[in-house]
Design an enzyme around this catalytic site. Structure first.
Site, PDB file in Angstrom:
ATOM      1  N   CYS A   2      60.921  59.341  83.697  1.00  0.00           N
ATOM      2  CA  CYS A   2      60.920  57.917  84.065  1.00  0.00           C
ATOM      3  C   CYS A   2      59.590  57.634  84.760  1.00  0.00           C
ATOM      4  O   CYS A   2      58.849  58.535  85.120  1.00  0.00           O
ATOM      5  CB  CYS A   2      62.063  57.621  85.025  1.00  0.00           C
ATOM      6  SG  CYS A   2      63.636  58.186  84.426  1.00  0.00           S
ATOM      7  N   ARG A  27      56.454  56.400  79.792  1.00  0.00           N
ATOM      8  CA  ARG A  27      57.238  57.521  80.365  1.00  0.00           C
ATOM      9  C   ARG A  27      58.722  57.339  80.149  1.00  0.00           C
ATOM     10  O   ARG A  27      59.513  58.253  80.383  1.00  0.00           O
ATOM     11  CB  ARG A  27      56.950  57.641  81.865  1.00  0.00           C
ATOM     12  CG  ARG A  27      55.518  57.906  82.238  1.00  0.00           C
ATOM     13  CD  ARG A  27      55.365  57.963  83.740  1.00  0.00           C
ATOM     14  NE  ARG A  27      56.121  59.084  84.269  1.00  0.00           N
ATOM     15  CZ  ARG A  27      55.626  60.313  84.369  1.00  0.00           C
ATOM     16  NH1 ARG A  27      54.391  60.555  83.983  1.00  0.00           N
ATOM     17  NH2 ARG A  27      56.352  61.296  84.822  1.00  0.00           N
ATOM     18  N   TRP A  74      64.150  56.541  81.398  1.00  0.00           N
ATOM     19  CA  TRP A  74      64.576  57.287  80.211  1.00  0.00           C
ATOM     20  C   TRP A  74      65.911  57.889  80.631  1.00  0.00           C
ATOM     21  O   TRP A  74      65.966  58.750  81.496  1.00  0.00           O
ATOM     22  CB  TRP A  74      63.560  58.373  79.849  1.00  0.00           C
ATOM     23  CG  TRP A  74      63.881  59.060  78.560  1.00  0.00           C
ATOM     24  CD1 TRP A  74      63.521  58.677  77.305  1.00  0.00           C
ATOM     25  CD2 TRP A  74      64.660  60.252  78.400  1.00  0.00           C
ATOM     26  NE1 TRP A  74      64.016  59.553  76.377  1.00  0.00           N
ATOM     27  CE2 TRP A  74      64.731  60.524  77.012  1.00  0.00           C
ATOM     28  CE3 TRP A  74      65.320  61.109  79.263  1.00  0.00           C
ATOM     29  CZ2 TRP A  74      65.414  61.616  76.484  1.00  0.00           C
ATOM     30  CZ3 TRP A  74      65.997  62.203  78.741  1.00  0.00           C
ATOM     31  CH2 TRP A  74      66.039  62.425  77.361  1.00  0.00           C
ATOM     32  N   ASN A  98      63.316  59.640  89.766  1.00  0.00           N
ATOM     33  CA  ASN A  98      62.958  60.298  88.506  1.00  0.00           C
ATOM     34  C   ASN A  98      63.362  61.750  88.667  1.00  0.00           C
ATOM     35  O   ASN A  98      62.890  62.435  89.571  1.00  0.00           O
ATOM     36  CB  ASN A  98      61.443  60.178  88.264  1.00  0.00           C
ATOM     37  CG  ASN A  98      61.018  60.944  87.012  1.00  0.00           C
ATOM     38  OD1 ASN A  98      61.844  61.270  86.165  1.00  0.00           O
ATOM     39  ND2 ASN A  98      59.735  61.251  86.915  1.00  0.00           N
ATOM     40  N   GLY A  99      64.271  62.225  87.805  1.00  0.00           N
ATOM     41  CA  GLY A  99      64.710  63.624  87.910  1.00  0.00           C
ATOM     42  C   GLY A  99      66.209  63.706  87.629  1.00  0.00           C
ATOM     43  O   GLY A  99      66.814  62.759  87.143  1.00  0.00           O
ATOM     44  N   GLU A 481      53.350  70.788  63.039  1.00  0.00           N
ATOM     45  CA  GLU A 481      52.915  69.671  63.887  1.00  0.00           C
ATOM     46  C   GLU A 481      52.921  68.362  63.105  1.00  0.00           C
ATOM     47  O   GLU A 481      53.369  67.325  63.592  1.00  0.00           O
ATOM     48  CB  GLU A 481      51.528  69.961  64.460  1.00  0.00           C
ATOM     49  CG  GLU A 481      50.792  68.776  65.054  1.00  0.00           C
ATOM     50  CD  GLU A 481      51.528  68.090  66.209  1.00  0.00           C
ATOM     51  OE1 GLU A 481      52.498  68.667  66.740  1.00  0.00           O
ATOM     52  OE2 GLU A 481      51.154  66.954  66.556  1.00  0.00           O
ATOM     53  N   LYS A 485      55.095  64.989  63.954  1.00  0.00           N
ATOM     54  CA  LYS A 485      54.470  63.663  64.113  1.00  0.00           C
ATOM     55  C   LYS A 485      55.194  62.639  63.256  1.00  0.00           C
ATOM     56  O   LYS A 485      55.535  61.555  63.706  1.00  0.00           O
ATOM     57  CB  LYS A 485      53.003  63.764  63.711  1.00  0.00           C
ATOM     58  CG  LYS A 485      52.028  63.002  64.533  1.00  0.00           C
ATOM     59  CD  LYS A 485      52.242  63.117  66.010  1.00  0.00           C
ATOM     60  CE  LYS A 485      52.100  64.516  66.494  1.00  0.00           C
ATOM     61  NZ  LYS A 485      52.735  64.827  67.745  1.00  0.00           N
ATOM     62  N   GLU A 488      58.808  61.941  64.629  1.00  0.00           N
ATOM     63  CA  GLU A 488      58.995  61.255  65.924  1.00  0.00           C
ATOM     64  C   GLU A 488      58.510  59.810  65.904  1.00  0.00           C
ATOM     65  O   GLU A 488      58.968  59.018  66.706  1.00  0.00           O
ATOM     66  CB  GLU A 488      58.349  62.026  67.072  1.00  0.00           C
ATOM     67  CG  GLU A 488      56.860  62.175  67.017  1.00  0.00           C
ATOM     68  CD  GLU A 488      56.339  62.945  68.245  1.00  0.00           C
ATOM     69  OE1 GLU A 488      56.956  62.893  69.315  1.00  0.00           O
ATOM     70  OE2 GLU A 488      55.305  63.594  68.110  1.00  0.00           O
ATOM     71  N   HIS A 504      62.083  81.582  49.240  1.00  0.00           N
ATOM     72  CA  HIS A 504      63.238  82.251  49.867  1.00  0.00           C
ATOM     73  C   HIS A 504      64.291  81.243  50.292  1.00  0.00           C
ATOM     74  O   HIS A 504      64.945  81.412  51.314  1.00  0.00           O
ATOM     75  CB  HIS A 504      62.738  83.049  51.080  1.00  0.00           C
ATOM     76  CG  HIS A 504      61.722  84.075  50.716  1.00  0.00           C
ATOM     77  ND1 HIS A 504      62.040  85.207  50.017  1.00  0.00           N
ATOM     78  CD2 HIS A 504      60.385  84.102  50.897  1.00  0.00           C
ATOM     79  CE1 HIS A 504      60.927  85.921  49.813  1.00  0.00           C
ATOM     80  NE2 HIS A 504      59.910  85.269  50.330  1.00  0.00           N
ATOM     81  N   LYS A 603      57.193  60.159  77.155  1.00  0.00           N
ATOM     82  CA  LYS A 603      55.929  60.887  77.053  1.00  0.00           C
ATOM     83  C   LYS A 603      55.965  62.241  77.748  1.00  0.00           C
ATOM     84  O   LYS A 603      55.445  63.208  77.238  1.00  0.00           O
ATOM     85  CB  LYS A 603      54.806  60.062  77.670  1.00  0.00           C
ATOM     86  CG  LYS A 603      53.419  60.701  77.537  1.00  0.00           C
ATOM     87  CD  LYS A 603      53.024  60.876  76.081  1.00  0.00           C
ATOM     88  CE  LYS A 603      51.681  61.553  75.928  1.00  0.00           C
ATOM     89  NZ  LYS A 603      51.394  61.847  74.507  1.00  0.00           N
TER      90      LYS A 603
HETATM   91  C1  AGP Z   1      54.479  65.366  71.008  1.00  0.00           C
HETATM   92  O1  AGP Z   1      54.157  64.399  70.034  1.00  0.00           O
HETATM   93  C2  AGP Z   1      55.770  65.060  71.707  1.00  0.00           C
HETATM   94  N1  AGP Z   1      55.687  63.807  72.373  1.00  0.00           N
HETATM   95  C3  AGP Z   1      56.291  66.194  72.561  1.00  0.00           C
HETATM   96  O2  AGP Z   1      56.669  67.195  71.665  1.00  0.00           O
HETATM   97  C4  AGP Z   1      55.308  66.817  73.589  1.00  0.00           C
HETATM   98  O3  AGP Z   1      54.289  67.506  72.904  1.00  0.00           O
HETATM   99  C5  AGP Z   1      56.101  67.832  74.433  1.00  0.00           C
HETATM  100  O4  AGP Z   1      57.092  67.130  75.126  1.00  0.00           O
HETATM  101  C6  AGP Z   1      55.216  68.613  75.431  1.00  0.00           C
HETATM  102  O5  AGP Z   1      54.613  67.720  76.312  1.00  0.00           O
HETATM  103  P1  AGP Z   1      53.431  68.269  77.260  1.00  0.00           P
HETATM  104  O6  AGP Z   1      52.302  68.700  76.369  1.00  0.00           O
HETATM  105  O7  AGP Z   1      53.073  67.113  78.135  1.00  0.00           O
HETATM  106  O8  AGP Z   1      53.975  69.441  78.052  1.00  0.00           O
END
Ligand code: AGP
Length: 608
Positions: A2, A27, A74, A98-99, A481, A485, A488, A504, A603
């Site tokens: 958050c 966030r 969040w 936040n937590g 990766e 992308k 998400e 396989h 984020k």
């Molecule tokens: C990446 O596109 C994602 N938003 C997510 O996987 C991110 O890479 C992951 O949460 C790790 O975040 P960080 O690099 O801030 O530790």
């Protein structure tokens, strides 16, 4: 997860709170709210959804006051609705948090049984508000009540607290969730990260775990959980407002993809030594490291993990040392067998990911030396590793990570060069890698110049329901990766496999409805990979190819090809990933998703 913001000073608090929340919306954006304390009364306004909903609700009757707190959420406990939105109140106490309060259920039961407290929401945060309110009835100050309450809490918190009856004070505390103080002559700003205070002040102090800040206009004191006074040095934040604005792009994501030639130059600046064929990283300057360590242990989550997986190939080739890599969320509970001669590589853009931070602390508990590849300056990981390097990619606002991934991979090459050249890497190979890195910005730019072509391909394939990425060797982590992308930001189901693995099992999925994105650039496995490509074509797979400029043979497999410049095997995966970032972006735009703030994401995952 958050974003929290607080202000106490001479100006009106509301504009500062709203501006800070807008900047931290990446966030978390399930709901948002503010609380302003004025003339002994706290006014709380909160709304489900994005901050724009809150701003509309505040427009007609903006609450007055020079003291306030705000929150963009969040959801962890309780569905994302207005009732569960922060701030939460308990009588005279109002908080944002936040937590995760892990023992909130027991605390809630006790508050109900012993103190006959009633609750409006399903959140753990409201329990904390009542706990502080109960303690406030028997303590002499708000900070004493906050301390007494937090000593009963298990879990993580970045928390800001107001007390109707102490209108000149804002109390903050942290454990496991980031919290910084911005300091100006007549105001104190509190925020989850520096983006919220840019333009107000460049003076910041970072709270450490189990510390409380007692803030009054322009003044603050810090105490620890033994109520002992603590001093912290002030840091100067170098970020400018422009760094957190879209600069004319439709989305932060496109801006962050397009600025990679510059951010690559930034991470390399002052760190390459062509003559010696090595890199210069201050955090690895002790030559003893090169001979002490027997292996690397890489830890990360999500995109950072995939950067580490690619880094595994690169580091092993440059240093001759084995690299183990773990998801942080697995490592911290796996009882891993780790000896003291490993170098722990902590890969993280935000420096606040809870699983990554916990894994770092586990490594330190086991006396394993740690080195961080971190983007956010002053973040928790950056301050707790034994050594490290900043990625200098600038603020990454879009939830999907792009420029930070590129920087993390480059970071591995710099680490590999310095340690490799301290061990057995020949100078000529080191010089070749340095030259390849120096050529990267222009090569990346040449790919970005193809974005109209890539956008056309994205429009063509945007309606596919399933996509499979296939890559071999260093292109396998790129496939993973690239699939992440696309998943998400466009919500399309995408998978990735090592292309040699296709036969396989996954080959059963091949049919015209499945888009197969296949990496077959010129490299040492080109011919081997070509036979995997034949397997896909023989079964009528729909192909989009990534290949090396000038390779006309690819046209026999598909008309849909993205070409990348020929390059060193060390930088080829970085180049191959760039068009995949653009492809995912344009598919998401075509599908009308929320590109910068995709559903369900945030984020920085600062909770488990
Ligand atoms: C990446 O596109 C994602 N938003 C997510 O996987 C991110 O890479 C992951 O949460 C790790 O975040 P960080 O690099 O801030 O530790």
């Amino acid at each position: 997860m958050c974003g929290i913001i607080g202000y106490i000073g001479k100006d009106k608090a509301l504009p500062v709170l709203l501006d800070g929340l807008r900047r931290m919306e990446y966030r978390g954006y399930d709901s948002a709210g503010v609380a302003l304390l004025d003339e002994g009364k706290t006014t709380v306004v909160k709304r489900q959804g994005k901050i724009v909903n809150l701003a509309v609700a505040l427009k007609e009757h903006p609450p007055a006051g020079h003291l306030g707190i705000g929150h963009t959420r969040w959801a962890t406990h309780g569905v994302p609705n207005e009732l569960n939105a922060h701030p939460h109140q308990a009588g005279r106490i109002t908080i944002v948090h936040n937590g995760i309060i892990e023992n909130y259920a027991e605390l809630k039961a006790e508050l109900k049984a012993k103190h006959h407290r009633t609750f409006l929401s399903d959140t753990d945060t409201e329990v904390l508000a009542h706990l502080i309110a109960v303690e406030r009835d028997t303590t002499k100050s708000l900070e004493a009540a906050v301390l007494a309450a937090l000593l009963q809490v298990e879990g993580t918190f970045g928390v800001l607290v107001l007390d109707d009856q102490e209108p000149g004070k804002l109390v903050a505390a942290r454990r496991g969730s980031p919290l910084l103080l911005g300091i100006s002559a007549d105001a104190i700003y509190l925020a989850s990260d520096a983006t919220a205070v840019i333009g107000h002040t460049d003076r910041v102090v970072y709270l450490d775990d189990d510390e409380i800040a007692v803030c009054t206009p322009g003044k603050y004191d810090i105490i620890d959980f033994e109520a002992q006074a603590r001093q912290h040095e002030e840091h100067k934040i170098e970020l400018e407002l422009g760094a957190i604005e879209k600069a004319g792009y439709d989305h932060f994501l496109l801006k962050e993809i397009m600025e990679q030639p510059r951010t690559i130059a930034d991470i390399l600046r002052g760190r390459l030594d062509l003559e010696a064929g090595t890199s210069r990283l201050g955090g690895l300057s002790d030559p003893q490291i090169y001979h002490d360590i027997t292996r690397f242990l890489t830890i990360g989550c999500g995109t950072a993990y995939y950067a580490g997986l690619l880094g595994q190939y690169l580091l092993e080739r440059l240093t001759g040392l084995p690299v183990d890599i773990e998801f942080a969320s697995e490592f911290r509970y796996r009882e891993p067998i780790v000896d003291g001669r490993a170098l722990g590589l902590i890969i993280t853009q935000s420096g606040e990911t809870a699983d990554t931070l916990a894994s770092l602390r586990e490594l330190k508990r086991r006396d394993i030396r740690t080195f961080g590849l971190v983007n956010v300056i002053g973040s928790s990981v950056a301050r707790e590793v034994d050594g490290g390097m900043y990625l200098h990619a600038g603020p990454e606002i879009s939830v999907a990570s792009t420029k930070a991934f590129t920087a993390q991979v480059i970071g591995h090459l710099l680490v590999g060069l310095q340690i490799g050249r301290g061990r057995q890497l020949p100078i000529t190979e080191g010089q070749a890698v340095v030259k390849a890195l120096q050529a990267l910005p222009a090569q990346v730019q040449s790919i970005l110049d193809q974005r109209v072509h890539i956008q056309k391909l994205a429009k063509k394939f945007a309606r596919h329901k399933n996509v499979m990425y296939l890559g071999r060797d260093t292109l396998y982590p790129v496939a993973l990766e690239a699939a992440l992308k696309l998943k998400e930001i466009s919500y399309i189901h995408a998978e990735a496999y090592a292309s040699g693995e296709m036969k396989h099992g996954p080959v059963a999925l091949i049919d015209p409805d499945l888009l197969v994105i296949f990496f077959n650039p010129k490299n040492s496995l080109y011919d081997k990979t070509r036979s995997n490509l034949e397997e896909v074509r023989a079964r009528g797979g729909r192909l989009l190819l990534v290949g090396t400029e000038g390779d006309e043979s690819l046209k026999a497999f598909s008309e849909d090809i993205i070409y990348i410049p020929d390059s060193s095997p060390y930088t080829q995966p970085i180049l191959a990933n760039i068009p995949m970032q653009l492809f995912a972006y344009y598919v998401a735009v075509e599908r009308g998703t929320d590109v910068d703030q995709p559903r369900n994401l945030a984020k920085s995952v600062t909770v488990e």
